[in-house]
Design a protein around this motif. Sequence first.
Motif, mmCIF file in Angstrom:
data_model
loop_
_atom_site.group_PDB
_atom_site.id
_atom_site.type_symbol
_atom_site.label_atom_id
_atom_site.label_comp_id
_atom_site.label_asym_id
_atom_site.label_seq_id
_atom_site.Cartn_x
_atom_site.Cartn_y
_atom_site.Cartn_z
ATOM 1 N N ASN A 1 0.816 -1.210 0.000
ATOM 2 C CA ASN A 1 0.000 0.000 0.000
ATOM 3 C C ASN A 1 0.855 1.267 0.000
ATOM 4 O O ASN A 1 2.021 1.252 0.384
ATOM 5 C CB ASN A 1 -0.987 0.003 1.169
ATOM 6 C CG ASN A 1 -0.298 -0.004 2.527
ATOM 7 O OD1 ASN A 1 0.686 0.680 2.733
ATOM 8 N ND2 ASN A 1 -0.835 -0.772 3.469
ATOM 9 N N LEU B 1 -2.173 4.346 -13.229
ATOM 10 C CA LEU B 1 -2.872 3.571 -12.210
ATOM 11 C C LEU B 1 -2.944 2.091 -12.571
ATOM 12 O O LEU B 1 -2.807 1.220 -11.701
ATOM 13 C CB LEU B 1 -4.275 4.141 -12.005
ATOM 14 C CG LEU B 1 -4.330 5.582 -11.486
ATOM 15 C CD1 LEU B 1 -5.759 6.061 -11.356
ATOM 16 C CD2 LEU B 1 -3.610 5.700 -10.155
ATOM 17 N N GLU B 2 -3.139 1.791 -13.840
ATOM 18 C CA GLU B 2 -3.167 0.389 -14.258
ATOM 19 C C GLU B 2 -1.798 -0.266 -14.049
ATOM 20 O O GLU B 2 -1.712 -1.445 -13.689
ATOM 21 C CB GLU B 2 -3.582 0.281 -15.724
ATOM 22 C CG GLU B 2 -5.051 0.589 -15.970
ATOM 23 C CD GLU B 2 -5.429 0.482 -17.437
ATOM 24 O OE1 GLU B 2 -4.521 0.175 -18.261
ATOM 25 O OE2 GLU B 2 -6.602 0.717 -17.761
ATOM 26 N N GLU C 1 -1.507 -1.010 -10.336
ATOM 27 C CA GLU C 1 -2.409 -2.116 -9.991
ATOM 28 C C GLU C 1 -1.836 -3.452 -10.448
ATOM 29 O O GLU C 1 -1.892 -4.453 -9.726
ATOM 30 C CB GLU C 1 -3.785 -1.886 -10.631
ATOM 31 C CG GLU C 1 -4.814 -2.937 -10.262
ATOM 32 C CD GLU C 1 -6.168 -2.691 -10.912
ATOM 33 O OE1 GLU C 1 -7.065 -3.532 -10.759
ATOM 34 O OE2 GLU C 1 -6.321 -1.645 -11.595
ATOM 35 N N GLY D 1 0.586 -4.900 -8.079
ATOM 36 C CA GLY D 1 0.116 -5.186 -6.729
ATOM 37 C C GLY D 1 0.210 -4.013 -5.783
ATOM 38 O O GLY D 1 0.237 -4.188 -4.559
ATOM 39 N N GLU E 1 -1.437 -0.458 -4.304
ATOM 40 C CA GLU E 1 -2.711 0.241 -4.176
ATOM 41 C C GLU E 1 -2.564 1.398 -3.193
ATOM 42 O O GLU E 1 -1.685 1.394 -2.320
ATOM 43 C CB GLU E 1 -3.804 -0.714 -3.695
ATOM 44 C CG GLU E 1 -3.524 -1.348 -2.354
ATOM 45 C CD GLU E 1 -4.624 -2.299 -1.915
ATOM 46 O OE1 GLU E 1 -4.700 -2.563 -0.708
ATOM 47 O OE2 GLU E 1 -5.395 -2.767 -2.772
#
Length: 332
Positions: free
Chosen positions: A2, A27-28, A31, A34, A36
Amino acid sequence: MNILWLQAAGCGGCTMSALCAEAPDFLETLEGAGLEFLWHPALSLQSGAEVRALLESVESGETPLDILAIEGAIARGPMGTGRFQMVSGTGRSMLDWVRALAPRARHVVAVGTCATYGGMTSAGGNPSDAIGVQYEGAHVGGVLAEDYRDPTGLPVVNVSGCPTHPGWVAETLMLLAAGRLREADLDDFARPLFYAQHLVHHGCPKNEYYEYKASAVQLSDHGCMMENLGCVGTQAVGDCNIRPWNGEGSCTRGGYPCIACTAPEFEEPRHPFVETPKVAGIPVGLPSDMPKAWFMALASLSKAATPERIAKNAVAPRVEVAPTHRKPKGRR
């Protein structure tokens, strides 16, 4: 893994740069690796009491934090209190929150030159007493102490740039997530070597003009901008012209000189950004790895050998003389 992203004193341009990335999408990309966001001020839905509760939970250790990302310089004013920038609803300054949360993070990343070294936020006399996360200009020791290290032994990772390239941010975060970034992978200013081992000059579309020292005299000209227009691409770190923004854009590709925005104290060059300071007609800032005498000798030879096409196009806003192609001898 995170990420908690804080926006301190700055324009938010590094977030904007990241969100404008299309190839690949920022953002992709995260993601897929892994990664976020626990919270990001421009992307997350939480606000007010929810964010306050999250910050308190991270501070107490209840919510684990993998990466603390900080965008923007930290304002220490007035008089070291940090109260020029308060985190709304908490009654505490950004300065206080950064110092409280950094020890809870597995890694700390400074995003953009304001966060890394103070940047534009610290320019003009620095009335807010702004500072970088672990640097004050070119000097180690910012909001966090000179000897700060995260639990893996890394200092604050400085992804400088004004704004920084979305690829630099994404790649740094992915390397941290994979456990593949070591202190040996950072340069002397804690910038990741994967982009800091290159010069902006590498891949510049004006390199043919540079080789012949065919110089532009105004911003609309095609020629090299080093001699007259303040370009320091031969001294500035960054792979901006090797992997341009969205495969297309960079400062020099857009006809603007490189101002070394990845460097500490670039915001105070002591001369206009679009002027080259000279002594006896010789530019003060020469390529970082070339002795001045060598440069002047090569420049004289290059100028004497400049083809007419390059000489004319250098001072024109568009190509006026196209390359000619000669037929091999014996052919008709």
